[in-house]
Design an enzyme around this catalytic site. Structure first.
Site, PDB file in Angstrom:
ATOM      1  N   LYS A  52       6.557   7.048  -4.277  1.00 43.28           N
ATOM      2  CA  LYS A  52       5.359   7.857  -4.058  1.00 43.28           C
ATOM      3  C   LYS A  52       5.037   7.967  -2.570  1.00 43.28           C
ATOM      4  O   LYS A  52       4.625   9.028  -2.085  1.00 43.28           O
ATOM      5  CB  LYS A  52       4.187   7.259  -4.839  1.00 43.28           C
ATOM      6  CG  LYS A  52       4.352   7.413  -6.354  1.00 43.28           C
ATOM      7  CD  LYS A  52       3.412   6.529  -7.148  1.00 43.28           C
ATOM      8  CE  LYS A  52       3.705   6.664  -8.647  1.00 43.28           C
ATOM      9  NZ  LYS A  52       2.896   5.754  -9.468  1.00 43.28           N
ATOM     10  N   GLN A  96      -1.659   1.236  -8.985  1.00 44.41           N
ATOM     11  CA  GLN A  96      -0.407   1.224  -9.738  1.00 44.41           C
ATOM     12  C   GLN A  96      -0.569   0.414 -11.025  1.00 44.41           C
ATOM     13  O   GLN A  96      -0.986  -0.746 -11.003  1.00 44.41           O
ATOM     14  CB  GLN A  96       0.719   0.631  -8.879  1.00 44.41           C
ATOM     15  CG  GLN A  96       2.081   0.594  -9.569  1.00 44.41           C
ATOM     16  CD  GLN A  96       2.591   1.988  -9.914  1.00 44.41           C
ATOM     17  OE1 GLN A  96       2.484   2.905  -9.122  1.00 44.41           O
ATOM     18  NE2 GLN A  96       3.153   2.129 -11.099  1.00 44.41           N
ATOM     19  N   ASP A 119      -4.714  10.065 -10.702  1.00 41.07           N
ATOM     20  CA  ASP A 119      -3.905   9.867 -11.912  1.00 41.07           C
ATOM     21  C   ASP A 119      -4.527  10.567 -13.113  1.00 41.07           C
ATOM     22  O   ASP A 119      -3.898  10.653 -14.169  1.00 41.07           O
ATOM     23  CB  ASP A 119      -3.749   8.378 -12.212  1.00 41.07           C
ATOM     24  CG  ASP A 119      -2.427   7.806 -11.708  1.00 41.07           C
ATOM     25  OD1 ASP A 119      -1.474   8.593 -11.540  1.00 41.07           O
ATOM     26  OD2 ASP A 119      -2.350   6.589 -11.489  1.00 41.07           O
TER      27      ASP A 119
END
Length: 284
Positions: A52, A96, A119
């Site tokens: 990422k 994460q 997200d």
């Protein structure tokens, strides 16, 4: 049979994001910035975070690292999230997942400012998706739709079957397909007569986390098949939830694993970060 490669689609999305970052920075002087929070020392999570960060560097998105291999307490992690919420130079927050045992993922996600949730997992963002007015859409299901659109799948009126009901993929993907006027059936590993449901699908999306559970005899001839699964076999090789070779002999189009949906997840994260920055800067 069309091999639904994700890399060309991801490259197009990333190219659009790069151009958008340049326009936004030229207009405002601000660099879209993503805060990356990694708790613990899980090797797979470390690999994902590095990927990422490379993508962010490639499109001009700034990153701030908050890496804690020794872990944080729930209180410390929530305090970090609140500080990032209050920092106007941070436009997106990526925690994460999965978090180490002992940490409450739901509480951490809910603590995020919805407009910084890149997200798309905050309850408010999931509710907006359900209400038909999405803002931040979870990255993997958004990437699945991007692949289907890129290669020309017809979704309106199609029978779509989603196998898997996670909030990361299955549930939001079903909502995205409904919004495109597909008729959607949601299945999972406890669905009775899963084979009959799968065989009815014009578009079959599989995110169940079981290697090669879908074989060619479970697929309607001419179906479009999206395989979201990534499973590490005992041999060390990666396999999807779909048995690619047998399904490819029947289907019109199939995503490979690796190389299908995987590249799209990171590309859509970059797009979500740009869009979050645009919304926040426009509101100032």
């Amino acid at each position: 049979m069309i091999r639904l490669e994700g890399r060309p689609v991801a490259d197009k999305v990333l190219g659009d994001v790069r151009a958008g970052v340049e326009r936004l920075t030229a207009a405002t002087g601000a660099v879209p910035t993503l805060a990356v929070v990694l708790i613990g020392d899980d090797p797979a999570s470390q690999v994902y975070v590095r990927g990422k960060k490379r993508a962010a560097d490639g499109v001009g998105i700034g990153t701030r690292d908050f890496i804690h291999p020794a872990g944080l307490s729930q209180h410390e992690l929530l305090d970090l999230v609140h500080r990032l919420n209050d920092d106007p130079a941070v436009h997106g927050i990526l925690v994460q997942l999965p978090l180490p045992k002992g940490l409450d993922e739901d509480a951490v996600i809910s603590a995020m400012a919805p407009d910084k949730d890149v997200d798309g997992l905050h309850p408010e963002n999931l509710g907006r998706l359900l209400g038909g007015r999405p803002v931040a859409v979870p990255c993997t299901p958004a990437g699945c739709l991007e692949i289907l659109d890129h290669y020309g799948a017809r979704l309106e009126g199609a029978e779509a079957v989603v196998i898997g009901r996670s909030r990361l993929v299955g549930k939001p993907l079903a909502q995205l397909l409904l919004a495109r006027h597909a008729t959607v059936t949601m299945c999972h590993t406890r669905t009775r007569d899963l084979v009959a449901h799968a065989r009815r699908a014009d578009v079959l999306c599989v995110a169940a986390g079981r290697p090669r559970m879908i074989s060619g005899d479970m697929v309607k001839p001419g179906a479009w098949v999206i395989d979201v699964g990534v499973n590490r076999l005992d041999t060390g090789r990666l396999a999807g939830d779909v048995d690619f070779d047998s399904v490819a002999a029947v289907a019109a189009a199939v995503t490979p694993v690796p190389g299908g949906v995987g590249p799209m997840t990171i590309a859509m994260l970059m797009r979500n970060t740009l869009w979050a920055a645009e919304r926040q800067l426009a509101a100032r």
